[in-house]
Scaffold this active site. Structure first.
Site, PDB file in Angstrom:
ATOM      1  N   ARG A 145       0.763  -1.052  -0.167  1.00 52.23           N
ATOM      2  CA  ARG A 145       0.006  -0.078   0.088  1.00 52.23           C
ATOM      3  C   ARG A 145       0.964   1.384   0.087  1.00 52.23           C
ATOM      4  NH1 ARG A 145      -5.309   1.341   3.726  1.00 52.23           N
ATOM      5  NH2 ARG A 145      -6.029   2.907   2.420  1.00 52.23           N
ATOM      6  N   THR A 212      -4.275  -5.739   1.426  1.00 53.26           N
ATOM      7  CA  THR A 212      -3.044  -4.812   1.640  1.00 53.26           C
ATOM      8  C   THR A 212      -3.006  -4.498   2.876  1.00 53.26           C
ATOM      9  OG1 THR A 212      -1.737  -3.115   0.718  1.00 53.26           O
ATOM     10  CG2 THR A 212      -4.314  -2.845   1.053  1.00 53.26           C
ATOM     11  N   CYS A 213      -2.121  -3.894   3.367  1.00 53.20           N
ATOM     12  CA  CYS A 213      -2.063  -3.371   4.782  1.00 53.20           C
ATOM     13  C   CYS A 213      -2.804  -2.036   5.096  1.00 53.20           C
ATOM     14  CB  CYS A 213      -0.541  -2.862   5.277  1.00 53.20           C
ATOM     15  SG  CYS A 213       0.745  -4.411   4.735  1.00 53.20           S
ATOM     16  N   THR A 214      -3.197  -2.055   6.222  1.00 50.74           N
ATOM     17  CA  THR A 214      -3.856  -0.672   6.815  1.00 50.74           C
ATOM     18  C   THR A 214      -3.809  -0.516   8.350  1.00 50.74           C
ATOM     19  OG1 THR A 214      -6.190   0.494   6.469  1.00 50.74           O
ATOM     20  CG2 THR A 214      -6.160  -1.801   7.412  1.00 50.74           C
ATOM     21  N   THR A 218       1.217   1.753   7.875  1.00 52.91           N
ATOM     22  CA  THR A 218       1.274   0.888   8.758  1.00 52.91           C
ATOM     23  C   THR A 218       1.258  -0.558   8.094  1.00 52.91           C
ATOM     24  OG1 THR A 218      -0.859   0.628   9.590  1.00 52.91           O
ATOM     25  CG2 THR A 218       0.702   2.377  10.237  1.00 52.91           C
TER      26      THR A 218
END
Length: 246
Positions: A145, A212-214, A218
């Site tokens: 991301r 994906t990251c969130t 982060t």
């Protein structure tokens, strides 16, 4: 002579009243420490700033360059005519108009060593993804991301009803988004199941999952998007894209 004597006496009195002041050693040391600490703060700030630039800009430059080169290799191989499936360079391209990120090369694997090259990788573990051409299953993908191409940076812009298109050598696979999960544990592998029940689906089908990251910048949680195959289109000689990409 008398004038000189008076002047000498006055100087002696002034000296006694205002003796010379010695510089405080303690004050000097504090000043030095403050100066050194300030320089350290400035240096630390510069280092952190450079690290941010490297992480969020330069890694994108490098990743996009790698992805473009690999993408060209895939298209060159396709131009050579029909052949056996080769997953080394990539199986195709992901198109998500809502993310405004152009085409994304899809390759095998979701480890950092693969994703750092500015691609979307399909899962081989802990759950093996089904390929788009399989009759049922979940084509689950991951991408960064932020940094390293940040191909899924705008994943939060995707809404229900949006199109997601997978392009392979011979076929366009057109999916329609039906669900999103803005935040879940990074250990929640159920979202990758062949039938992603957490998305609301209960029967086997031909699904696609984006992960994906969130939150942004982060890697604490995961952001999930689910889509289901709506139709396929045969690639013509001009590789005319489906209407969702025009």
């Amino acid at each position: 002579m008398e004038h000189d004597a008076v002047a000498a006496t006055q100087h002696a009195q002034d000296t006694e009243a205002h003796p010379p002041q010695r510089r405080s050693r303690g004050g000097s040391r504090i000043a030095v420490l403050v100066s050194v600490f300030g320089e350290l703060l400035i240096t630390t700030g510069l280092v952190l700033g450079l690290f941010v630039v490297y992480s969020l800009w330069w890694t994108n430059v490098l990743a996009d360059r790698d992805a473009a080169a690999k993408g060209n290799e895939v298209r060159d191989r396709w131009a050579g005519g029909p052949g056996e499936l080769d997953t080394k360079d990539g199986i195709g391209f992901l198109h998500v108009p809502a993310m405004s990120n152009g085409e994304v090369l899809v390759t095998k694997g979701t480890d950092a060593k693969e994703l750092n090259h500015g691609v979307a990788g399909y899962y081989t573990k802990p759950v093996k993804a089904a390929m788009p051409w399989e009759k049922k299953g979940n084509f689950a993908l991951a991408a960064h991301r932020d940094g390293h191409g940040a191909k899924f940076h705008n994943i939060d812009k995707i809404e229900k009803g949006d199109a997601v298109v997978v392009e392979t050598r011979e076929t366009w696979y057109v999916y329609k988004v039906y669900g999103t999960l803005p935040q879940t544990s990074k250990y929640n592998v159920d979202v990758l199941d062949a039938t992603p029940k957490e998305s609301g689906r209960k029967k086997p089908g031909r699904y696609l999952t984006l992960t994906t990251c969130t939150p942004v910048y982060t890697s604490k949680y995961r952001y999930i998007v689910w889509a289901e195959l709506e139709r396929t289109e045969k690639v013509d000689a001009d590789r005319t894209p489906p209407e969702e990409l025009r």
